[in-house]
Design a protein around this motif. Structure first.
Motif, PDB file in Angstrom:
ATOM      1  N   GLU A 173       0.740  -1.270   0.143  1.00  0.00           N
ATOM      2  CA  GLU A 173      -0.004   0.099  -0.096  1.00  0.00           C
ATOM      3  C   GLU A 173       0.942   1.441  -0.254  1.00  0.00           C
ATOM      4  OE1 GLU A 173      -2.193  -3.537   0.987  1.00  0.00           O
ATOM      5  OE2 GLU A 173      -0.540  -2.571   2.003  1.00  0.00           O
ATOM      6  N   LEU A 174       2.209   1.285   0.756  1.00  0.00           N
ATOM      7  CA  LEU A 174       2.837   2.355   0.674  1.00  0.00           C
ATOM      8  C   LEU A 174       3.455   2.491  -0.581  1.00  0.00           C
ATOM      9  CD1 LEU A 174       4.343   4.333   3.193  1.00  0.00           C
ATOM     10  CD2 LEU A 174       6.119   2.535   2.779  1.00  0.00           C
ATOM     11  N   ALA A 175       3.783   1.530  -1.137  1.00  0.00           N
ATOM     12  CA  ALA A 175       4.449   1.628  -2.657  1.00  0.00           C
ATOM     13  C   ALA A 175       3.424   2.228  -3.764  1.00  0.00           C
ATOM     14  CB  ALA A 175       5.087   0.256  -3.145  1.00  0.00           C
ATOM     15  N   THR A 176       2.331   1.655  -3.539  1.00  0.00           N
ATOM     16  CA  THR A 176       1.340   2.148  -4.689  1.00  0.00           C
ATOM     17  C   THR A 176       0.783   3.456  -4.332  1.00  0.00           C
ATOM     18  OG1 THR A 176      -0.399   0.890  -3.317  1.00  0.00           O
ATOM     19  CG2 THR A 176       0.533  -0.166  -5.040  1.00  0.00           C
ATOM     20  N   LYS A 177       0.598   3.964  -3.094  1.00  0.00           N
ATOM     21  CA  LYS A 177       0.330   5.133  -2.549  1.00  0.00           C
ATOM     22  C   LYS A 177       1.120   6.261  -3.120  1.00  0.00           C
ATOM     23  CE  LYS A 177      -1.306   8.321   0.998  1.00  0.00           C
ATOM     24  NZ  LYS A 177      -1.755   8.323   2.931  1.00  0.00           N
ATOM     25  N   TYR A 178       2.579   6.080  -3.018  1.00  0.00           N
ATOM     26  CA  TYR A 178       3.526   7.245  -3.169  1.00  0.00           C
ATOM     27  C   TYR A 178       4.213   6.910  -4.053  1.00  0.00           C
ATOM     28  CZ  TYR A 178       2.473   8.645   1.726  1.00  0.00           C
ATOM     29  OH  TYR A 178       1.642   8.865   2.750  1.00  0.00           O
ATOM     30  N   GLY A 179       4.475   5.705  -4.922  1.00  0.00           N
ATOM     31  CA  GLY A 179       5.132   5.417  -5.936  1.00  0.00           C
ATOM     32  C   GLY A 179       5.346   6.290  -7.174  1.00  0.00           C
ATOM     33  N   ALA A 180       4.104   6.666  -7.505  1.00  0.00           N
ATOM     34  CA  ALA A 180       3.967   7.288  -8.912  1.00  0.00           C
ATOM     35  C   ALA A 180       4.507   8.895  -8.609  1.00  0.00           C
ATOM     36  CB  ALA A 180       2.542   7.252  -9.323  1.00  0.00           C
ATOM     37  N   ASP A 181       4.130   9.525  -7.650  1.00  0.00           N
ATOM     38  CA  ASP A 181       4.485  10.663  -7.417  1.00  0.00           C
ATOM     39  C   ASP A 181       5.917  10.946  -7.177  1.00  0.00           C
ATOM     40  OD1 ASP A 181       1.942  12.544  -6.925  1.00  0.00           O
ATOM     41  OD2 ASP A 181       1.519  10.494  -6.093  1.00  0.00           O
ATOM     42  N   ILE A 182       6.545   9.577  -6.552  1.00  0.00           N
ATOM     43  CA  ILE A 182       8.074   9.932  -6.425  1.00  0.00           C
ATOM     44  C   ILE A 182       8.787   9.522  -7.925  1.00  0.00           C
ATOM     45  CG2 ILE A 182      10.178   8.738  -5.312  1.00  0.00           C
ATOM     46  CD1 ILE A 182       8.399   8.104  -2.933  1.00  0.00           C
ATOM     47  N   GLU A 183       8.031   8.603  -8.636  1.00  0.00           N
ATOM     48  CA  GLU A 183       8.820   8.314  -9.995  1.00  0.00           C
ATOM     49  C   GLU A 183       8.669   9.665 -10.870  1.00  0.00           C
ATOM     50  OE1 GLU A 183       7.257   6.310 -14.115  1.00  0.00           O
ATOM     51  OE2 GLU A 183       6.425   5.873 -12.186  1.00  0.00           O
ATOM     52  N   THR A 184       7.927  10.562 -10.586  1.00  0.00           N
ATOM     53  CA  THR A 184       7.846  11.590 -11.327  1.00  0.00           C
ATOM     54  C   THR A 184       8.105  12.935 -10.904  1.00  0.00           C
ATOM     55  OG1 THR A 184       5.400  11.812 -11.064  1.00  0.00           O
ATOM     56  CG2 THR A 184       5.806  10.775 -12.918  1.00  0.00           C
ATOM     57  N   HIS A 185       8.695  12.830  -9.686  1.00  0.00           N
ATOM     58  CA  HIS A 185       9.019  14.054  -8.921  1.00  0.00           C
ATOM     59  C   HIS A 185      10.227  14.782  -9.593  1.00  0.00           C
ATOM     60  CE1 HIS A 185      10.938  16.311  -5.705  1.00  0.00           C
ATOM     61  NE2 HIS A 185       9.839  16.355  -4.921  1.00  0.00           N
ATOM     62  N   LYS A 186      10.165  16.301  -9.445  1.00  0.00           N
ATOM     63  CA  LYS A 186      10.977  16.996 -10.013  1.00  0.00           C
ATOM     64  C   LYS A 186      12.586  17.109  -9.997  1.00  0.00           C
ATOM     65  CE  LYS A 186      10.797  20.641  -6.498  1.00  0.00           C
ATOM     66  NZ  LYS A 186      10.451  22.156  -6.223  1.00  0.00           N
TER      67      LYS A 186
END
Length: 283
Positions: A173-186
Motif C-alpha cells: 500500500e505504501l508503494a502504490t500510494k507514493y510510488g507514482a509521485d516519487i517516480e515523476t518528482h522534479k
C-alpha cells in the motif's frame, strides 16, 4: 509472430526475437502497449527485443516498459533474456556478455537455465550520473515531501536510476500510494524507480517496488541491486545479503567498489504466436 514468455519471481517479460519479425526495426509504442496489456494482449511487465547485433558484447538487447518507454537496464529482464538465449541454444553455460543501453553485463546460466548470475556493473551515488537535479553530490539521506508525508531518501544508479527510502515498516500500500509521485518528482529528470526498504538484519533486507513505466512490481533485479548497495553504503548490511520481495528472493554480493553480482531464478512460462488482429485494439 512468435513470442516467448518467462517470469523472474513474478516479474514477467515477453521475449521477441527480431528474426521472427521481418520488417520490424522494433515494436511501435502502440504495439508495445497492446502486447503488454493484461486484458487486450499477451500480458507482461515489458518486452525484451533481442538478440540484436552489438559491437561491444556477444548479444544486444532493448527493454521496453508497458507504457512503451525504454528501460536502460533490468536485472530480471537480463536473467530472462539469458535463459531465452540458453533455451534457443544461442548461449551455453560459459559466461557471455549482453549490451543494453545501461551498459554491458556478464551472465552465467546454471541449473539448466533455472538459476542465473548477472554481473550487473557498478553502483554510483553521484547525482550527475543517476541523474538527480541540483549540484553534483552523493545523494544520501536527503529529504522531500510527497503528498502528506516527508521521506528521507538516497539515490543510486546501476545503468538505470533508483530512489531508495529506508523505513522501519513497509507495505504494498505504501508503494502504490507514493510510488507514482516519487517516480515523476522534479528531482529526477529521467523519472526514477522507487524502492521502500526494510532492513531485517545484516544479511537480509525487504523491499517494495514501484517500477518506472510499469508501476507496482512483484520483483526487480536492478531494484534489488540498488537497494542492497544503498543499505551497504549506509553501513546497515554485510557485503553478501538476500533481498526479499513479494515475488521471492534474490542474492546480492557487493564488492568494495560497489560492483554488484546478482543471482536469482527464472521460470519458463509459455511460447506462442501473436495474431495480427491483436493490433486492431487501441489501448
Amino acid at each position: 509472430m512468435r513470442f516467448h514468455k518467462y517470469h523472474a519471481l513474478g516479474n514477467d517479460y515477453i521475449v521477441m526475437n527480431p528474426a521472427d519479425f521481418p520488417g520490424w526495426v522494433a515494436p511501435t509504442p502502440e504495439q508495445i502497449r497492446v502486447i503488454c496489456h493484461r486484458n487486450y494482449g499477451a500480458g507482461s511487465d515489458g518486452i525484451l527485443w533481442g538478440p540484436l547485433p552489438s559491437k561491444r558484447a556477444q548479444f544486444g538487447l532493448r527493454i521496453f516498459n508497458p507504457d512503451a518507454s525504454e528501460a536502460e537496464k533490468s536485472g530480471n529482464g537480463l536473467r530472462i533474456f539469458s535463459r531465452f538465449l540458453y533455451d534457443q541454444k544461442l548461449a551455453g553455460s560459459a559466461p557471455f556478455t549482453i549490451e543494453v543501453p545501461g551498459g554491458i553485463v556478464e551472465s552465467v546460466v546454471m541449473q539448466e537455465g533455472r538459476l542465473i548470475t548477472i554481473e550487473m556493473g557498478h553502483v554510483t551515488f553521484q547525482s550527475d550520473k543517476i541523474p538527480v537535479a541540483g549540484p553534483v553530490r552523493e545523494v544520501l539521506n536527503e529529504r522531500f515531501r510527497i503528498k502528506d508525508r516527508e521521506f528521507t531518501f538516497c539515490a543510486a544508479g546501476i545503468g538505470n536510476p533508483h530512489c531508495v527510502i529506508v523505513l522501519p515498516e513497509i507495505s504494498p500500500e505504501l508503494a502504490t500510494k507514493y510510488g507514482a509521485d516519487i517516480e515523476t518528482h522534479k528531482n529526477f529528470p529521467n523519472r526514477i524507480n522507487v524502492q521502500f526498504l526494510k532492513v531485517r538484519d545484516r544479511r537480509n533486507v525487504q523491499i517494495e517496488i514501484w517500477e518506472r513505466g510499469a508501476g507496482y512490481t512483484l520483483a526487480s533485479g536492478s531494484s534489488s541491486s540498488a537497494s542492497a548497495a544503498v543499505a551497504r553504503k549506509l553501513g546497515l548490511v554485510d557485503p553478501k545479503l538476500t533481498v526479499h520481495m513479494p515475488g521471492g528472493q534474490i542474492g546480492i554480493e557487493i564488492s568494495d567498489d560497489f560492483a554488484i553480482k546478482m543471482t536469482g531464478p527464472v521460470t519458463r512460462v509459455a511460447e506462442g504466436t501473436l495474431n495480427p488482429e491483436l493490433f486492431t485494439t487501441k489501448v
